[in-house]
Design a protein around this motif. Structure first.
Motif, PDB file in Angstrom:
ATOM      1  N   PHE A 323      17.829  39.291 -50.467  1.00 17.73           N
ATOM      2  CA  PHE A 323      19.013  39.577 -49.580  1.00 17.73           C
ATOM      3  C   PHE A 323      18.544  39.279 -48.196  1.00 17.73           C
ATOM      4  O   PHE A 323      17.403  40.069 -47.883  1.00 17.73           O
ATOM      5  N   VAL A 324      19.128  38.412 -47.368  1.00 18.02           N
ATOM      6  CA  VAL A 324      18.613  38.181 -45.965  1.00 18.02           C
ATOM      7  C   VAL A 324      19.604  38.124 -44.925  1.00 18.02           C
ATOM      8  O   VAL A 324      20.516  37.691 -45.111  1.00 18.02           O
ATOM      9  N   VAL A 325      19.209  38.815 -43.830  1.00 16.28           N
ATOM     10  CA  VAL A 325      19.939  38.907 -42.737  1.00 16.28           C
ATOM     11  C   VAL A 325      19.128  38.677 -41.587  1.00 16.28           C
ATOM     12  O   VAL A 325      18.059  39.260 -41.390  1.00 16.28           O
ATOM     13  N   SER A 326      19.523  38.101 -40.770  1.00 18.39           N
ATOM     14  CA  SER A 326      18.694  37.587 -39.285  1.00 18.39           C
ATOM     15  C   SER A 326      19.682  38.152 -38.018  1.00 18.39           C
ATOM     16  O   SER A 326      20.735  38.109 -38.122  1.00 18.39           O
ATOM     17  N   ASP A 327      18.911  38.719 -37.180  1.00 16.22           N
ATOM     18  CA  ASP A 327      19.434  39.261 -35.952  1.00 16.22           C
ATOM     19  C   ASP A 327      19.646  37.938 -35.146  1.00 16.22           C
ATOM     20  O   ASP A 327      18.983  36.956 -35.518  1.00 16.22           O
ATOM     21  N   GLY A 328      20.648  37.923 -34.100  1.00 10.85           N
ATOM     22  CA  GLY A 328      20.841  36.854 -33.323  1.00 10.85           C
ATOM     23  C   GLY A 328      21.516  37.062 -32.098  1.00 10.85           C
ATOM     24  O   GLY A 328      22.098  38.471 -31.829  1.00 10.85           O
ATOM     25  N   ARG A 329      21.638  36.190 -30.813  1.00 14.37           N
ATOM     26  CA  ARG A 329      22.504  36.551 -29.849  1.00 14.37           C
ATOM     27  C   ARG A 329      21.857  37.529 -28.997  1.00 14.37           C
ATOM     28  O   ARG A 329      22.711  38.171 -28.282  1.00 14.37           O
ATOM     29  N   SER A 330      20.727  37.956 -29.006  1.00 15.98           N
ATOM     30  CA  SER A 330      20.208  38.743 -28.122  1.00 15.98           C
ATOM     31  C   SER A 330      18.889  38.429 -27.607  1.00 15.98           C
ATOM     32  O   SER A 330      18.191  37.428 -28.073  1.00 15.98           O
ATOM     33  N   ASP A 331      18.297  39.130 -26.422  1.00 15.80           N
ATOM     34  CA  ASP A 331      17.069  38.965 -25.864  1.00 15.80           C
ATOM     35  C   ASP A 331      15.922  39.088 -27.042  1.00 15.80           C
ATOM     36  O   ASP A 331      14.905  38.279 -26.669  1.00 15.80           O
ATOM     37  N   GLU A 332      16.178  40.103 -27.808  1.00 14.00           N
ATOM     38  CA  GLU A 332      15.081  40.073 -28.815  1.00 14.00           C
ATOM     39  C   GLU A 332      14.922  39.176 -29.972  1.00 14.00           C
ATOM     40  O   GLU A 332      13.993  39.011 -30.720  1.00 14.00           O
ATOM     41  N   SER A 333      16.293  38.678 -30.157  1.00 12.20           N
ATOM     42  CA  SER A 333      16.502  37.736 -31.425  1.00 12.20           C
ATOM     43  C   SER A 333      17.157  36.643 -31.061  1.00 12.20           C
ATOM     44  O   SER A 333      18.547  37.112 -30.907  1.00 12.20           O
ATOM     45  N   GLU A 334      16.869  35.455 -31.282  1.00 10.09           N
ATOM     46  CA  GLU A 334      17.934  34.357 -30.891  1.00 10.09           C
ATOM     47  C   GLU A 334      18.693  34.067 -31.867  1.00 10.09           C
ATOM     48  O   GLU A 334      19.658  33.881 -31.747  1.00 10.09           O
ATOM     49  N   GLY A 335      18.206  34.142 -33.252  1.00 14.73           N
ATOM     50  CA  GLY A 335      19.332  33.926 -34.347  1.00 14.73           C
ATOM     51  C   GLY A 335      18.871  32.375 -34.905  1.00 14.73           C
ATOM     52  O   GLY A 335      17.768  31.782 -34.384  1.00 14.73           O
ATOM     53  N   LEU A 336      19.421  31.936 -36.101  1.00 13.17           N
ATOM     54  CA  LEU A 336      18.978  30.850 -36.747  1.00 13.17           C
ATOM     55  C   LEU A 336      19.955  29.752 -36.995  1.00 13.17           C
ATOM     56  O   LEU A 336      21.267  30.226 -36.904  1.00 13.17           O
ATOM     57  N   SER A 337      19.747  28.722 -36.852  1.00  9.24           N
ATOM     58  CA  SER A 337      20.567  27.580 -37.316  1.00  9.24           C
ATOM     59  C   SER A 337      20.394  27.437 -38.885  1.00  9.24           C
ATOM     60  O   SER A 337      19.794  28.102 -39.433  1.00  9.24           O
TER      61      SER A 337
END
Length: 393
Positions: A323-337
């Motif tokens: 099970f995989v979750v990526s953070d994104g839209r923040s200064d700490e985590s950009e996110g993935l395409s």
């Protein structure tokens, strides 16, 4: 002249009322259809309208949840429009996929060549992964550890007689990615749950709330079926919606726990149910098939190429999942395409992987707490309410 103005005013008011009702009905008003039998009365069971696809955006991306921002509408999905399905491939001891599953019935699943489970190592032990560093702002798992009967859990592990879960944190593409490596003795522990225990329109709850209601050990957000009027919905072996979306690529989880990728234009929900489908998740696209990346850079369209929070599920071997979750839209985590997500899933050694609802919906729950930092715009960490979850319980 006065009469004309009154007519225009009356027409404008009527239009405003109608528009408000349509928006409320689409995004706010809750309609609970009940169980599968009740749902059947709300839909045309045999309507597999492969020529009509009103659920996709002009840029080829599926709409995200009704409450999402414009960015979220493409946070996780595009349709690759592949034909039939594919089964899962075998898995070599080194964590790389080998072989491919045979063609399943109705484009469903092939058994695939499974290696001995003793030869399979948890791919989340690769270098570059670390024990999960849990977030602040109340999103932290119980670090003290606890026991419940035969179950033993810590902040990043859970084991009992039937289930083993290890949580890892990765740093890839300027993004924080959480991976739960799951090994089960029985596929029956891989389940889904609906918000408020009901199937319907605009029936939502937070991922953590749904997880707690079913005593889940691990959960991620699902496909947000409620944001769509069409698309197959099978949950825990029960058929809720059988109206098709043209060329929609779905993940089918079968009774034996194997994964298959199907195209709704090529097979009916009833046929899939007869073939043993326990879950159908209708978001997409497929990220990995037969051990190979299924998303190309050319296939990504519009905002699907942008970096966003993402949620995905994959299978490594028999009853062995990630099970995989990526953070994104923040200064700490950009996110993935989508391409980056597919590449990451392949690196975990999956044979089949599928993209679920992303953006602000992306949430992982483990051992009683939210692990990641769900956010819509990056300014606040807050869970979004969703229609459904995939969980281990």
């Amino acid at each position: 002249m006065l009469k004309r103005r009154r007519i225009v005013l009356a027409y404008s008011l009527a239009l405003l009322v109608f528009t408000t009702y349509v928006l409320m009905d689409t995004f706010v008003i809750t309609r609970v259809y009940g169980d599968a039998d009740a749902a059947a009365g709300q839909e045309t069971t045999q309507e597999s309208d492969a020529s009509s696809d009103g659920s996709t955006q002009d840029d080829g991306t599926m709409a995200d949840s009704s409450a999402q921002s414009e960015e979220d509408e493409a946070a996780g999905n595009m349709h690759s429009g592949s034909g039939g399905g594919s089964g899962q491939g075998g898995h070599s001891p080194g964590g790389k996929p080998s072989g491919s599953g045979g063609p399943g019935g109705h484009g469903g699943r092939g058994p695939g060549k499974q290696s001995d489970s003793s030869e399979t190592t948890a791919s989340t032990e690769d270098s570059g992964a670390s024990d999960v560093v849990l977030s602040s702002d109340g999103y932290a798992a119980n670090a003290s550890g606890s026991t419940s009967g035969s179950a033993v859990s810590t902040s990043d592990t859970y084991t009992d007689g039937d289930t083993s879960i290890t949580l890892k944190e990765y740093r890839e593409n300027d993004s924080t990615i959480y991976v739960a490596d799951v090994q089960l003795s029985s596929a029956s522990s891989l389940r889904t749950a609906l918000a408020q225990g009901s199937y319907g329109k605009n029936v939502t709850a937070k991922t953590s709330e749904i997880a707690e209601s079913v005593d889940a050990v691990l959960a991620i957000n699902g496909d947000f079926y409620g944001a769509q009027e069409k698309g197959y919905v099978i949950r825990n072996g029960k058929l809720y919606r059988s109206t098709a979306i043209a060329n929609q690529e779905d993940l089918v989880i079968y009774k034996d726990g194997s994964f298959g990728i199907i195209n709704e234009s090529n097979v009916t929900a009833e046929e899939l149910l007869e073939d043993g489908a326990q879950q159908i998740l209708s978001f997409g696209p497929a990220l990995v098939q037969n051990g190979n990346i299924a998303v190309t850079e050319d296939e990504e369209v519009g905002k699907a190429m942008a970096s966003n929070p993402r949620t995905a599920i994959g299978i490594i071997d028999e009853n062995h999942y990630v099970f995989v979750v990526s953070d994104g839209r923040s200064d700490e985590s950009e996110g993935l395409s989508l391409r980056e997500l597919a590449e990451f899933m392949e690196s975990l050694g999956v044979t089949t992987a599928y993209n679920l609802d992303g953006g602000g919906s992306s949430t992982m729950y483990f051992n009683g707490s939210v692990v990641n930092n769900p956010t819509t715009g990056g300014s606040t960490t807050k869970e979004r309410s969703v229609s459904d979850i995939v969980y281990i319980g």
